[in-house]
Design a protein around this motif. Structure first.
Motif, PDB file in Angstrom:
ATOM      1  N   GLU A  58       0.820  -1.215   0.000  1.00  0.00           N
ATOM      2  CA  GLU A  58       0.000   0.000   0.000  1.00  0.00           C
ATOM      3  C   GLU A  58       0.857   1.270   0.000  1.00  0.00           C
ATOM      4  O   GLU A  58       0.457   2.304  -0.545  1.00  0.00           O
ATOM      5  N   ALA A 101       1.764   1.790  -3.488  1.00  0.00           N
ATOM      6  CA  ALA A 101       0.607   2.325  -4.205  1.00  0.00           C
ATOM      7  C   ALA A 101       0.480   3.820  -3.939  1.00  0.00           C
ATOM      8  O   ALA A 101       0.236   4.610  -4.857  1.00  0.00           O
ATOM      9  N   PHE A 136      -3.709  -5.767 -13.226  1.00  0.00           N
ATOM     10  CA  PHE A 136      -3.416  -7.201 -13.095  1.00  0.00           C
ATOM     11  C   PHE A 136      -3.718  -7.983 -14.371  1.00  0.00           C
ATOM     12  O   PHE A 136      -4.712  -7.714 -15.045  1.00  0.00           O
ATOM     13  N   PHE A 164     -14.908   0.262  -2.964  1.00  0.00           N
ATOM     14  CA  PHE A 164     -13.527  -0.179  -3.043  1.00  0.00           C
ATOM     15  C   PHE A 164     -12.604   0.958  -3.497  1.00  0.00           C
ATOM     16  O   PHE A 164     -11.605   1.273  -2.853  1.00  0.00           O
ATOM     17  N   SER A 182      -7.371   6.095   1.336  1.00  0.00           N
ATOM     18  CA  SER A 182      -6.227   5.512   2.037  1.00  0.00           C
ATOM     19  C   SER A 182      -4.929   6.085   1.489  1.00  0.00           C
ATOM     20  O   SER A 182      -4.021   6.436   2.239  1.00  0.00           O
ATOM     21  N   GLN A 183      -4.851   6.151   0.161  1.00  0.00           N
ATOM     22  CA  GLN A 183      -3.638   6.686  -0.460  1.00  0.00           C
ATOM     23  C   GLN A 183      -3.424   8.139  -0.055  1.00  0.00           C
ATOM     24  O   GLN A 183      -2.317   8.560   0.270  1.00  0.00           O
ATOM     25  N   PHE A 226      -3.832  -8.853  -1.380  1.00  0.00           N
ATOM     26  CA  PHE A 226      -2.815  -8.162  -2.169  1.00  0.00           C
ATOM     27  C   PHE A 226      -3.443  -7.188  -3.149  1.00  0.00           C
ATOM     28  O   PHE A 226      -2.980  -6.058  -3.316  1.00  0.00           O
ATOM     29  N   TYR A 227      -4.511  -7.620  -3.776  1.00  0.00           N
ATOM     30  CA  TYR A 227      -5.191  -6.753  -4.749  1.00  0.00           C
ATOM     31  C   TYR A 227      -5.604  -5.445  -4.081  1.00  0.00           C
ATOM     32  O   TYR A 227      -5.404  -4.360  -4.602  1.00  0.00           O
ATOM     33  N   MET A 228      -6.170  -5.548  -2.894  1.00  0.00           N
ATOM     34  CA  MET A 228      -6.610  -4.349  -2.183  1.00  0.00           C
ATOM     35  C   MET A 228      -5.432  -3.467  -1.791  1.00  0.00           C
ATOM     36  O   MET A 228      -5.471  -2.248  -1.924  1.00  0.00           O
ATOM     37  N   ARG A 229      -4.393  -4.104  -1.312  1.00  0.00           N
ATOM     38  CA  ARG A 229      -3.239  -3.308  -0.863  1.00  0.00           C
ATOM     39  C   ARG A 229      -2.541  -2.676  -2.062  1.00  0.00           C
ATOM     40  O   ARG A 229      -2.012  -1.568  -1.972  1.00  0.00           O
ATOM     41  N   GLN A 230      -2.545  -3.360  -3.215  1.00  0.00           N
ATOM     42  CA  GLN A 230      -1.934  -2.766  -4.398  1.00  0.00           C
ATOM     43  C   GLN A 230      -2.651  -1.471  -4.773  1.00  0.00           C
ATOM     44  O   GLN A 230      -2.062  -0.546  -5.310  1.00  0.00           O
ATOM     45  N   ARG A 231      -3.937  -1.418  -4.447  1.00  0.00           N
ATOM     46  CA  ARG A 231      -4.681  -0.193  -4.751  1.00  0.00           C
ATOM     47  C   ARG A 231      -4.489   0.870  -3.661  1.00  0.00           C
ATOM     48  O   ARG A 231      -5.115   1.912  -3.699  1.00  0.00           O
ATOM     49  N   GLY A 232      -3.705   0.507  -2.651  1.00  0.00           N
ATOM     50  CA  GLY A 232      -3.378   1.516  -1.653  1.00  0.00           C
ATOM     51  C   GLY A 232      -4.134   1.418  -0.350  1.00  0.00           C
ATOM     52  O   GLY A 232      -3.998   2.257   0.529  1.00  0.00           O
ATOM     53  N   ILE A 233      -4.961   0.377  -0.203  1.00  0.00           N
ATOM     54  CA  ILE A 233      -5.721   0.240   1.044  1.00  0.00           C
ATOM     55  C   ILE A 233      -4.825  -0.422   2.094  1.00  0.00           C
ATOM     56  O   ILE A 233      -4.243  -1.480   1.847  1.00  0.00           O
ATOM     57  N   ALA A 234      -4.727   0.193   3.271  1.00  0.00           N
ATOM     58  CA  ALA A 234      -3.843  -0.325   4.306  1.00  0.00           C
ATOM     59  C   ALA A 234      -4.312  -1.703   4.762  1.00  0.00           C
ATOM     60  O   ALA A 234      -5.496  -2.021   4.693  1.00  0.00           O
TER      61      ALA A 234
END
Ligand code: ADP
Ligand code: MG
Lengths: 520, 253, 408
Positions: free
Chosen positions: B77, B80, B88, B102, B109-110, C363-371
């Motif tokens: 994260e 990101a 993907f 989502f 979050s970012q 992983f998919y969620m974290r890749q988008r920046g979600i902690a």
């Protein structure tokens, strides 16, 4: 089997099939020699037999122990088990029904009259050798070698054809072990357990009862008290057993219980593949079979245990047939060890059997691949237990149940993840197929998870043979039974692939024979 | 911008670890689009996972920096939030979590990690609407759980939607073109081209020249056996199309 | 008490003796006696009894007493516009005004309970419900369609709370009910019987929440006639020991049952979701989805069974899924998804998973920046929420309860 199309890319397959067919041909011949019955193994052999006194008592046990010239500790071990057994109750939780067993109506020891021990294979009575021949089990080393050479010629590649060392158990007694010398060279001990008690008492004492304790369950305890014979295998450190080891069990004498006990120990880094086949003649009375199999795999060792169980299932009304109450358990004692059970169960009137793995060593692996076919009035309650104790232990269960006729077929399994079994994994697939509307197919999985980082997955389906597929096959000219056999083969394919090839074709034939008369 | 030097990495758990990236060196300056082509199993997806921090992929040597920051030590994260975005090859289904929820959670979050304010709900909805329209995405689709029940092409478009919403600084597109028909491919390419800017870098992983007709790369690299074995201009892609990997690589070795 | 009564249970513990004593104090009633005998045959079910292996009442209930730390959980289910029936250890209240289409009879005596042998704690509730202030059987007949929700509340401090309710839906009737089990009593046992006649529609929402001292056995027996539609959603937080058991019988063609549940167990909480569905008529449909999330020291138990008898069970279409998350080490989840099938033309399946959240999704969620923590919370909530989707009007209430618990 029609995979041998002769095209180039299938060359590998072709050689395999050729070898398999070499062995298969014998089984088929044996079957043809007995055209009248579905059950090709249902003949009994006329030989003189020596029995223990009928019934069960401390005297019976002393008789067995004395016959086998056993050391004192083993007699005491047996007696302790017997006393324990007297206090136990026969289990009733399995989905099987049978008339109460009168344990006093059985003989607990039966041996071919000429004695338990043969100096050489030439001393084995001709009748016994013939019996095994009829079963398609080549016992004489010469024959085995000839068979192998023949097979090797036809094999296009120079790949070594597999050889199988056989230990044959006739009623209660082991009659011959082939290939012994060659195994000795490799340091592998492969002999009847009675011999092993005499020749390697320390080894036997060290491992006997350490996987299936005397008091484990009703039938295992009974076995501990009266076990007659069985096989002992020890593969020393780092040795890859040079051939497949095999035992054929056959019950012959009437009203005989068979209580063989098998103990296989694979020392560090060792490997063995073991095959077990079982047959029994047709009788009117139900016969009891309560075996115990213990496997021990030390560090990095691997044991592959395959069974084709074809005990007499009884007649169409369920009369006669074997009560198969078996305790099989493997202990992955060392890290990275692996135990794999593969079973094809087509016989017995009643089966109660759960080959299990105790995954004690870190990174150890347990596998269970099963095909259970029931027809007529057969009842099978079978499955596995995977007990995850070590870290990163993995298990895999693939069970295919096929019920036909008026039979009942139950998968019962336990996956248990202990608190310390970090990152344990299990995958279970249980499929049941019903052929006809008078049989039953049941799935009873127990899944106990005590780890948050475990990953457990279980899938199960119950269906009937697809009408569409059946029609498709028949439109192309297959007979109904042939079509069923073809589809059933597809259904069980995943498990058949796990069998050593000597067994695969035999197993396939057995499936066909077992399902005869199940449609139409 | 993105600088990878002599990177080596393994895939798989301890005992079964296999080295897949074998000393890979690559630099994508800001404002450029680089394409990576290579045979199946060459390690293209592995590279994208290593750069974005998927667990099970372990860096055993070399370095990777984004604008001078070492990214290899960061959580996924964090990367990101630094602007790394991976489209993907196989987008993941997340039952029960609607797309809008989502993406908004991700965006906020970012922003939080970067010390910025949250986006207001009206602004978010407005932006989402515009981008969905551009990508010809049905508004109803954005209410459904992430990727659940989406066709292959829809999933890929949803990846681009998320990319445009999150406005990352560095984009990795892993076979975003596979499974798209020609119209969808154009839509996706338009979206990607709209993102091109002097501050942004892109790595476009693909098998086919086709995508590169729409997203014109500045450079084309061939990745084989875990390293870059050949680099050239856009014409290299044409040659690969005509001669195949064997033909082009034959001369390289 | 008489010795004869005392002899009913072999080796009784103090709790069983107390139950015998309570039974002895109730007026004589042949049906009550049969129900009590069915219970007494085995006493409080324990780990050696199949079906109770992981949920041992004999061990959890040594005595029957008011919990030391008393307290009743708040009832989140709205009562406005609903008809509320409340059972406490000592009393019973019910609405005075009933709309047309509902008839309520508070019978002092017990009614016959057919399947008592299979449901020992249901039988116990049938035997001990009633007394001076409470009905032996609360019978409700429903003929209407546009009716307010009936809400049944089981709560209040005390030693024990027993209740029995029978609802019969006449052909074409429609009803929604809710049940809240909120603790307070040391031991609560209820027996709910729902009979849906042809074409009836019934929706049941069960909310269970209690402390670490209470023991609960809520048993429901459901019978479905032709084309009936039964929907049930349970949200359980467990207690010292809680078992929510539902037995459904499809007894005529074309009935449909949806049985969903979510359980969320914190330390010291045990929730058991047990269901058995009997496909006793052709072409009936069952859909079942159970989700669980468990913390350190909590225990979730799921036991599901489809029983398809010979001939009458043909064309059964049944699917059972159970998925559990162990959120922390120290959590336990035990599952037994079972199929017992004697008819060949059926489609039956079950699936069971347990463990951690899906690593790919994380992983998919974290890749988008979600902690990480947030990704976990989002995924967990979505995971649980799936089992609440068929609830109907109370879905949001249940969801909010689940969300609050997960956010803890
Ligand atoms: N989790 C994994 N475990 C073991 N091997 C893997 C794993 N993931 C990928 N690999 C292997 O790594 C190699 C590169 O895969 P990948 O990066 O997906 O190739 P591609 O270039 O086609 O995207 C392949 O040989 C693949 O089998
Ligand atoms: Mg790839």
């Amino acid at each position: 089997m029609d995979c041998c199309g002769g095209t180039d890319e299938h060359e590998d397959d072709c050689t395999e099939v050729t070898v398999k067919e070499g062995i298969d041909a014998k089984t088929v011949e044996a079957a043809k020699a007995l055209e009248s019955e579905n059950y090709s193994a249902g003949f009994s052999t006329e030989i003189e037999t020596e029995y223990s006194p009928k019934g069960l008592s401390e005297d019976t046990i002393r008789f067995i122990s004395a016959k086998k010239e056993e050391p004192e500790w083993l007699l005491e071990w047996r007696l302790a088990a017997y006393r324990r057994w007297l206090t136990m109750e026969e289990p009733t939780w399995a989905k099987v029904r049978y008339d109460p067993i009168d344990y006093q109506e059985y003989y607990y020891y039966a041996a071919p009259k000429s004695g338990a021990k043969y100096e050489s294979i030439d001393d084995v009575p001709k009748e016994i050798l013939e019996t095994y021949e009829k079963l398609g089990i080549p016992l004489r080393e010469a024959e085995v070698l000839l068979g192998v050479e023949g097979a090797a010629e036809t094999a296009a590649t120079a790949r070594e054809a597999p050889r199988v060392a056989v230990d044959a158990v006739f009623d209660s007694v082991s009659v011959a072990t082939t290939f012994r010398k060659e195994l000795e060279k490799a340091g592998v001990i492969f002999m009847s357990i009675s011999e092993a008690v005499r020749e390697y008492p320390e080894l036997v004492k060290k491992y006997l009862g350490t996987v299936v304790p005397q008091s484990d369950n009703y039938f295992a305890t009974l076995n501990s008290a009266v076990f007659s014979d069985g096989t002992f295998v020890y593969v020393p450190k780092g040795v890859r057993c040079p051939m497949e080891l095999s035992t054929y069990f056959r019950m012959n004498a009437e009203n005989t219980g068979q209580f063989e006990r098998t103990l296989i120990v694979c020392d560090e880094g060792a490997y063995v593949s073991y095959l077990e086949g079982c047959t029994a003649p047709m009788r009117d009375e139900n016969q009891l079979h309560a075996a115990v199999v213990e496997l021990v795999a030390l560090d990095d060792a691997e044991i592959k245990y395959s069974t084709v169980q074809n005990w007499w299932p009884g007649d169409e009304d369920g009369k006669g047939g074997i009560y198969n109450f078996v305790t099989k358990r493997g202990d992955c004692r060392g890290p990275r060890s692996k135990i794999s059970w593969t079973q094809v169960e087509t016989g017995s009137a009643v089966t109660w059997k759960y080959p299990s793995c105790i995954l004690r060593g870190d990174d150890s692996v347990g596998e269970f691949y099963s095909i259970a076919v029931t027809n007529g009035r057969q009842q099978a309650d079978t499955g596995t237990k995977m007990i995850h104790l070590g870290k990163r232990t993995k298990s895999r269960i693939i069970s295919k149940g096929i019920s036909a006729g008026k039979s009942d077929n139950t998968y019962r399994g336990l996956v248990s993840i202990n608190k310390r079994a970090e990152k344990a994994r299990n995958f279970t697939q249980c499929d049941s197929l019903l052929i006809g509307g008078r049989c039953g197919a049941h799935t009873v999985p127990y899944v106990e998870n005590r780890r948050a980082d475990a990953q457990l997955e279980h899938e199960a389906t119950t269906t009937k043979l697809s009408e569409d597929q059946l029609f498709y096959a028949r439109q192309r000219g297959l007979g109904e039974e042939q079509a069923v056999a073809l589809l059933v083969n597809g259904f069980v394919r995943e498990v058949l692939q796990e069998l050593p090839m000597e067994f695969a074709v035999e197993a396939q034939k057995l499936l066909e024979v077992s399902l005869e008369g199940s449609v139409g | 911008m993105l600088k990878i030097e002599n990177l080596t990495a393994t895939v798989g758990e301890a005992e079964e670890a296999k080295q897949i990236i074998n000393g890979l060196t690559l630099e994508v300056p800001a404002g450029e689009v680089h394409a990576i082509m290579g045979p199946n199993g060459a390690g293209k997806s592995t590279l994208s996972y290593v750069l974005t921090g998927r667990s099970g992929y372990e860096v055993t040597g070399g370095s990777a920096t984004l604008n001078g920051d070492d990214i290899l030590e960061m959580d996924p994260e964090e990367r990101a939030a630094k602007g790394m975005f991976l489209s993907f090859q196989y987008p993941v289904e997340i039952p029960g979590v609607p797309v809008m929820t989502f993406v908004r959670t991700a965006m906020n979050s970012q922003r939080k990690l970067r010390g910025e304010d949250e986006i207001s709900a009206p602004d978010f909805i407005k932006k989402s609407r515009e981008i969905a329209k551009q990508l010809k995405l049905d508004a109803e689709m954005l209410k459904r759980p992430v990727n659940v029940g989406f066709s292959g092409g829809e999933k890929k478009r949803l990846e681009i939607y998320q990319m445009m919403m999150l406005e990352p600084r560095f984009l990795i597109l892993d076979e975003t073109d596979s499974g798209l028909d020609i119209d969808a491919l154009k839509t996706v390419a338009e979206g990607v081209n709209a993102m091109r800017s002097p501050e942004r870098g892109m790595l476009v992983i693909t098998h086919y020249q086709r995508l590169l007709d729409y997203i014109k790369p500045d450079k084309v690299h061939v990745l084989a056996a875990g390293r870059i074995v050949k680099t050239g201009g856009p014409d290299l892609a044409h040659r690969l199309e005509a001669e195949g990997y064997d033909g082009v690589l034959g001369e390289a070795v | 008490m008489t010795t004869a009564l005392r002899d009913l249970i072999a080796n009784p513990n103090a709790a069983e003796l107390e139950l015998i004593a309570r039974y002895g104090m109730l007026p004589e009633d042949a049906r009550r006696e049969r129900a009590f005998e069915a219970f007494a045959k085995g006493g409080l079910p324990h780990r050696r009894v199949e079906g109770w292996h992981w949920t041992d009442f004999k061990a959890a209930l040594p005595v029957i007493e008011t919990p030391a730390e008393t307290g009743v959980a708040a009832d989140p289910l709205p009562t406005e516009g609903a008809l509320v029936f409340s059972f406490t250890p000592t009393g019973f209240t019910w609405p005075e005004d009933l709309p047309e289409g509902i008839r309520v009879l508070a019978k002092p005596e017990a009614q016959a309970f057919g399947a008592s042998e299979d449901m020992p704690l249901g039988a116990l509730a049938a035997a001990l419900a009633g007394g001076k202030t409470k009905p032996g059987t609360l019978m409700i007949e429903v003929t209407g369609q546009d009716l307010p929700r009936l809400h049944f509340r089981f709560s209040g401090d005390g030693e024990a709370n027993f209740a029995r309710v029978q609802i019969i839906l006449r052909p074409g009737a429609k009803l929604a009910i809710s049940e809240s089990y909120l603790g307070g009593a040391g031991f609560t046992a209820s027996l709910m019987e729902y009979s849906l006649q042809a074409g009836a529609e019934f929706s049941r929402t069960v909310y269970q929440r209690a402390g670490k001292a209470e023991v609960l056995a809520a048993t429901a027996a459901v019978q479905l006639d032709e084309g009936a539609d039964y929907r049930q959603t349970t949200l359980a937080f467990g207690s010292k020991l809680s078992r929510l058991e539902t037995r459904v019988t499809h007894q005529e063609t074309g009935a449909k049952a949806t049985l969903n549940a979510a359980y969320l167990c914190a330390a010291g909480h045990h929730a058991d979701i047990t269901t058995e569905v009997r496909h006793g008529a052709p072409a009936c449909v069952t859909r079942q989805l159970t989700k669980g999330a468990v913390l350190d020291g909590g225990r979730g138990v799921y036991q599901g069974k489809f029983f398809v008898p010979r001939n009458v069970g043909q064309k059964t279409d049944a699917d059972m899924q159970h998925n559990a998350l162990l959120l922390e080490e120290g959590a336990e989840v035990f599952a037994k998804p079972e199929l017992e099938i004697y008819a060949d033309d059926v489609e039956c399946a079950h699936g069971n998973t347990s463990g951690a959240l899906d690593a790919n999704q994380m992983f998919y969620m974290r890749q988008r920046g979600i902690a990480e923590e947030e990704a976990r919370a989002l995924l967990t909530e979505a995971f649980i929420a799936e089992a609440l989707e068929e609830t109907g009007e109370l879905e949001d209430v249940l969801r909010e309860q689940a969300r609050a618990w997960l956010a803890r």
